[in-house]
Design a protein around this motif. Structure first.
Motif, mmCIF file in Angstrom:
data_model
loop_
_atom_site.group_PDB
_atom_site.id
_atom_site.type_symbol
_atom_site.label_atom_id
_atom_site.label_comp_id
_atom_site.label_asym_id
_atom_site.label_seq_id
_atom_site.Cartn_x
_atom_site.Cartn_y
_atom_site.Cartn_z
ATOM 1 N N MET A 157 0.809 -1.233 0.000
ATOM 2 C CA MET A 157 0.000 0.000 0.000
ATOM 3 C C MET A 157 0.832 1.268 0.000
ATOM 4 N N GLY A 158 2.145 1.139 0.214
ATOM 5 C CA GLY A 158 3.007 2.312 0.197
ATOM 6 C C GLY A 158 3.299 2.846 1.591
ATOM 7 N N PHE A 159 4.465 3.453 1.726
ATOM 8 C CA PHE A 159 4.852 4.036 3.007
ATOM 9 C C PHE A 159 4.054 5.291 3.337
ATOM 10 N N GLY A 160 3.412 5.879 2.347
ATOM 11 C CA GLY A 160 2.654 7.101 2.587
ATOM 12 C C GLY A 160 1.491 6.902 3.542
ATOM 13 N N VAL A 161 0.848 5.736 3.496
ATOM 14 C CA VAL A 161 -0.263 5.459 4.409
ATOM 15 C C VAL A 161 0.247 5.367 5.841
ATOM 16 N N VAL A 162 1.373 4.692 6.022
ATOM 17 C CA VAL A 162 1.975 4.592 7.352
ATOM 18 C C VAL A 162 2.287 5.988 7.879
ATOM 19 N N HIS A 163 2.893 6.801 7.034
ATOM 20 C CA HIS A 163 3.290 8.151 7.440
ATOM 21 C C HIS A 163 2.078 9.010 7.783
ATOM 22 N N ALA A 164 1.030 8.916 6.977
ATOM 23 C CA ALA A 164 -0.166 9.727 7.220
ATOM 24 C C ALA A 164 -0.786 9.411 8.566
ATOM 25 N N LEU A 165 -0.889 8.130 8.907
ATOM 26 C CA LEU A 165 -1.492 7.749 10.180
ATOM 27 C C LEU A 165 -0.574 8.070 11.356
ATOM 28 N N SER A 166 0.722 7.887 11.173
ATOM 29 C CA SER A 166 1.635 8.103 12.296
ATOM 30 C C SER A 166 1.709 9.560 12.716
ATOM 31 N N ARG A 167 1.492 10.471 11.787
ATOM 32 C CA ARG A 167 1.606 11.886 12.147
ATOM 33 C C ARG A 167 0.249 12.559 12.362
ATOM 34 N N ASP A 168 -0.839 11.780 12.338
ATOM 35 C CA ASP A 168 -2.170 12.328 12.593
ATOM 36 C C ASP A 168 -2.472 12.204 14.081
ATOM 37 N N PRO A 169 -2.474 13.302 14.828
ATOM 38 C CA PRO A 169 -2.674 13.208 16.285
ATOM 39 C C PRO A 169 -4.028 12.649 16.683
ATOM 40 N N SER A 170 -5.004 12.719 15.795
ATOM 41 C CA SER A 170 -6.325 12.192 16.135
ATOM 42 C C SER A 170 -6.406 10.682 15.984
ATOM 43 N N PHE A 171 -5.407 10.066 15.337
ATOM 44 C CA PHE A 171 -5.416 8.608 15.222
ATOM 45 C C PHE A 171 -4.890 7.980 16.514
ATOM 46 N N ASP A 172 -3.672 8.299 16.880
ATOM 47 C CA ASP A 172 -3.146 7.969 18.202
ATOM 48 C C ASP A 172 -3.207 6.484 18.547
ATOM 49 N N LEU A 173 -2.872 5.614 17.590
ATOM 50 C CA LEU A 173 -2.720 4.193 17.861
ATOM 51 C C LEU A 173 -1.371 3.727 17.322
#
Length: 376
Positions: free
Chosen positions: A234-250
């Motif tokens: 799926m690409g590293f971009g999905v990992v990066h998007a979730l990791s830096r989204d403070p509202s995800f927080d998992l």
């Protein structure tokens, strides 16, 4: 001129002479940035800053050379996909080029913060301050939602720290995503309540809906304690998007599916440490899964240790993360594995557990006891 803010990539090249190695290195510097012949590169900012700069070439063996090339952070911006594209985009399609090292430099370190949780954050969520973490994998594909939930429930009662979806569980009719996530989350929560545990359920997110980020948030709403992502697909971009989204927080666990072709040929691709250590931290993974020595995939002791070192290197990009070897794990091998990896590690338990049947919780407990006993 190369400045202090530039990041550096070390490439291993095969060439018949030092002159050919120099020519290949200069070709990489152009290919990875402007992608035009050197004689038509615009003067000024483009030629002085954007074009890769060959800083050093040295012989390392018969017909083998290491070339250090520096790049401007401006060529990457703040996008992890573009950064990896600069490191090894078009040149990955050429033969006899392998990336063996990266020095991110101060500017890339500042732009890419790495994982949100890292080792200490994962430990805090799992409620285990010391010792290796145990992560049973719920499987096999084809099982019903009820069967998968029951396996998860028993494993938590046995002392599991993380319940991980098998990476082959997607949105198949046998165990649809939404139904599976809710049922397993409830089963894990109920088992935690019974044993005063803090086990976390990591849901496999595949992007079946066309929006993997939305699926990850849906898993969170359903009670998941983390997500499993496959950046090779799926690409590293999905990992990066979730990791830096403070509202995800998992916390995020990354799986190596589809990445083998990058590491298995010594003349091309990237090193094991880079693929499963450096790149995962760069994107924001908190736990990096990789094939364990002695399993069915053939990684060596040296390769596995290089991955673990890259995951936990205090000088690496962002917080150190948990290496997670999978394959060939058993109570009998617990001593060797603890001796090899230490305590900051997530041990994956897969097919061997299923042999225990209804006593799968007892098998998890036996592994827990073995790891604790050896590590104490």
């Amino acid at each position: 001129m190369a400045g202090d803010n530039r990041f550096r990539v070390i490439y291993r090249l095969l060439a018949d002479s030092a002159a050919e190695a120099d020519s290949r290195a200069r070709g990489i510097a152009l290919e990875q940035t402007v992608e035009i012949p050197g004689d038509i590169v615009p003067a000024g900012y483009v030629s002085d800053e954007i074009v890769g700069q060959v800083e050093h070439i040295r012989a390392v063996g018969d017909n083998a050379y290491e070339a250090t090339i520096s790049y401007s952070p401006d060529s990457a911006g703040d996008e992890v996909i573009q950064l990896i594209n600069v490191i090894f985009g078009n040149s990955s399609i050429q033969q006899n080029i392998r990336v063996v090292g990266i020095d991110p430099g101060p500017e890339i370190r500042a732009r890419f913060g790495g994982p949100r949780f890292g080792i200490q954050g994962v430990r805090a969520r799992a409620g285990r301050a010391r010792g290796g973490l145990i992560s049973p994998v719920i499987k096999p594909q084809g099982s019903s939602v009820r069967e998968l939930a029951e396996i998860a429930h028993r494993c938590v009662l046995g002392g599991a720290d993380i319940i991980k979806d098998d990476h082959g569980l997607a949105n198949q009719k046998m165990a649809p995503f939404a139904e599976r996530v809710k049922a397993v989350s409830v089963a894990v929560a109920e088992a935690n309540a019974k044993c005063n545990g803090k086990a976390q359920y990591f849901v496999n997110v595949t992007g079946y809906s066309g929006n993997p980020v939305a699926e990850a948030f849906a898993a969170k709403e359903a009670g998941a304690g983390g997500v499993l992502l496959m950046p090779g697909l799926m690409g590293f971009g999905v990992v990066h998007a979730l990791s830096r989204d403070p509202s995800f927080d998992l916390p995020i666990m990354t799986h190596p599916s589809f990445t083998g072709s990058y590491v298995l040929t010594p003349e091309t691709g990237v090193s094991h440490a880079l693929m499963y250590g450096v790149f995962q931290r760069l994107a924001g993974s908190d736990i990096s899964v990789f094939p364990n020595v002695g399993g069915r995939f053939g990684f060596s002791v040296e390769e596995c240790l290089s991955i673990a070192e890259a995951c936990r290197d205090p000088g690496g990009l962002g917080q150190p993360i948990m290496p997670s070897p999978g394959g060939g794990m058993s109570v009998e091998r617990a001593g060797d594995m603890v001796s090899m990896y230490g305590e900051d590690v997530v041990f994956l338990l897969g097919g061997s557990l299923l042999r225990a049947g209804d006593k799968i919780g007892e098998a998890v407990r036996a592994m827990r006891d073995a790891i604790d006993r050896i590590g104490s």
